[in-house]
Design a protein around this motif. Structure first.
Motif, short mmCIF file in Angstrom:
data_model
loop_
_atom_site.label_atom_id
_atom_site.label_comp_id
_atom_site.label_asym_id
_atom_site.label_seq_id
_atom_site.Cartn_x
_atom_site.Cartn_y
_atom_site.Cartn_z
N VAL A 237 -0.27 -2.54 -6.94
CA VAL A 237 0.67 -1.76 -7.76
C VAL A 237 1.54 -0.87 -6.87
N SER A 238 0.91 -0.20 -5.91
CA SER A 238 1.69 0.69 -5.04
C SER A 238 2.63 -0.09 -4.14
N ALA A 239 2.21 -1.28 -3.67
CA ALA A 239 3.07 -2.07 -2.80
C ALA A 239 4.31 -2.57 -3.53
N VAL A 240 4.17 -2.90 -4.81
CA VAL A 240 5.32 -3.38 -5.59
C VAL A 240 6.26 -2.23 -5.95
N LEU A 241 5.70 -1.06 -6.25
CA LEU A 241 6.53 0.09 -6.62
C LEU A 241 7.19 0.76 -5.42
N THR A 336 7.92 -4.79 2.78
CA THR A 336 8.40 -6.00 2.09
C THR A 336 7.37 -7.12 2.19
N LEU A 337 6.80 -7.29 3.38
CA LEU A 337 5.78 -8.33 3.57
C LEU A 337 4.59 -8.11 2.65
N ALA A 343 2.37 -10.07 -4.60
CA ALA A 343 3.01 -10.83 -5.69
C ALA A 343 2.55 -12.28 -5.66
N ALA A 344 2.45 -12.87 -4.46
CA ALA A 344 2.00 -14.25 -4.33
C ALA A 344 0.55 -14.39 -4.79
N TYR A 345 -0.29 -13.40 -4.45
CA TYR A 345 -1.71 -13.48 -4.83
C TYR A 345 -1.87 -13.46 -6.35
#
Length: 457
Positions: A237-241, A336-337, A343-345
């Motif tokens: 969640v934190s990585a996407v936001l 970004t990575l 997202a892929a997972y």
């Protein structure tokens, strides 16, 4: 093109360079522990809640173990945090002597939050088996809240250094101090949000990485998978936001610190529209080895197809450009990575594929804890180096804040030794705890507990 102001200075105080190195070491080391102090209580609370609601013993065991790990990290963080408190006045007497009244309230609230967090951590650790289950669970919430409040106060001080407000400067004297304006300065919320999400990325990915390594070594039991999924969910969640919040924060740099934005973008000239510049170095006033993507610089930095990023040529003082540019790009690249990876997972999981069955994915997750820490460190380098030559932007230069004490080099050496020993101690203690847990020990024994002396005779 004008050179960085630090190169134009005639003389610098003897204490400037050791103060910079000492602050870089202390902040760079402490920020990792601070991330766990901010994010780990919420992750522990979630695992504990799962254990109570589902009557899940595995979840309760993980919550208890994570709390013990949190206690070790908190104890070490308390030492480094205390060192930082003393360092502010010792390393930067010009800053604290001038603006001590301005910064007093945020630091006071941060100290109070720290003590409250320590109290409730102790209650939570002691409360296992001694308190009603739901009441015991609620002891985690004050830990989470105080961790957030304390972090906000510290970030508010740094944000104030970037966007100073809440005082007047008359004949070199600070008057008409407005403490609440300092605490809620225009940059505070966005910088805090950026750091808050970064803390969850560090804690979430680091914990997930531990369980990924365990699964690579054949430990694919339910406890490992549960520990991985809860921590990885927070990190996801934190990585996407994070890119969204980072974009909103970066969009304000054109107003607050345009020279820093120019260094981020490696913009030597004002171009309309501005390109996005990937890689590259500034060598003798010229950009070399960079990949330019037309229009994208204006779109990302200015939310416009035509608004330019002001070039470095427009400013009389600029930060060390290459360090600022590359620190910013490393932070963005890693962020970004990680966002693409999570997202892929979850997309693969939604489509019925479990990437945890693939060793290549587990190997990648094993690196995410380190990657997230590197991103946080790079972000702070970009923030702090990009503000130079100012310690309080547009008001006080960094050499003016430093003292004239060359003996600070001894302090730097002593701090390096202490931090090295604390790091080794933390690793030894945590590895010992993990080894005993894998052996089936839930309550780690004490060699001198009551009764042991009699049985050993």
């Amino acid at each position: 093109m004008l050179l960085p102001d630090a190169l134009l200075a005639v003389a610098e105080p003897d204490g400037l360079l050791p103060a910079r190195q000492q602050m870089a070491l202390s902040l760079g080391w402490h920020i990792v522990l601070a991330c766990f102090g901010v994010a780990f209580p919420a992750i522990i609370f979630t695992m504990h809640l799962i254990g109570l609601r589902r009557r899940d013993d595995d979840a309760l065991v993980l919550a208890q173990r994570w709390a013990k790990v949190s206690a070790v990290l908190f104890a070490i963080g308390a030492v480094s945090g205390t060192v930082l408190s003393f360092e502010m006045g010792l390393l930067w007497p010009g800053l604290m002597g001038t603006f001590g009244d301005v910064l007093g309230l945020p630091f006071a609230f941060e100290g109070l939050a720290f003590f409250l967090e320590a109290i409730f951590l102790g209650i939570y650790l002691y409360g296992w088996g001694r308190m009603p289950p739901r009441q015991h669970l609620l002891m985690v919430l004050p830990m989470a809240v105080t961790g957030v409040v304390g972090t906000y106060c510290v970030i508010a001080v740094n944000a104030w250094m970037n966007v100073p407000v809440g005082f007047d400067l008359v004949d070199g004297e600070v008057v008409d101090v407005q403490p609440w304006a300092v605490l809620f300065n225009p940059a505070a919320f966005w910088q805090f949000a950026h750091m808050w999400l970064a803390a969850y990325m560090v804690a979430g990915f680091s914990v997930a990485a531990v369980y990924a390594v365990g699964m690579l070594r054949g430990r694919r039991d339910r406890r490992h998978r549960l520990g991985f999924h809860v921590a990885f969910a927070f990190a996801s969640v934190s990585a996407v936001l994070q890119p969204v919040v980072g974009h909103l924060l970066g969009g304000r740099l054109a107003e607050w610190q345009p020279a820093k934005l120019a260094a981020f973008e490696l913009a030597t000239e004002t171009e309309s529209p501005s390109p996005l510049r990937l890689g590259g170095f500034l060598v003798d006033g010229e950009v070399r080895w960079a990949l330019d993507i037309p229009y994208l610089g204006s779109i990302i930095a200015r939310n416009s197809f035509t608004e330019p990023v002001r070039g470095l040529e427009e400013f009389s003082t600029v930060p060390p450009v290459n360090i600022t540019h590359w620190a910013f790009q490393v932070m963005v690249a890693i962020g970004t990575l990680l966002a693409l990876a999570v997202a892929a997972y979850w997309l693969a999981r939604w489509r019925g594929r479990d990437l945890l069955d693939h060793r290549w994915f587990l190997r990648f997750v094993a690196t995410t804890g380190v990657l997230s820490i590197v991103a946080v460190e790079a972000g702070w380098v970009a923030t702090e180096v990009g503000r130079q030559p100012w310690i309080v932007y547009g008001v006080m230069r960094t050499p003016e804040a430093a003292g004239d004490n060359p003996g600070l080099w001894w302090l730097l050496g002593a701090t390096t030794v202490v931090y090295t020993l604390m790091t080794i101690g933390a690793v030894v203690v945590l590895r010992s705890m993990a080894r005993r847990w894998r052996a089936g020990e839930h309550d780690l024994p004490s060699p001198y507990a009551p009764g042991r002396q009699e049985t050993s005779r």
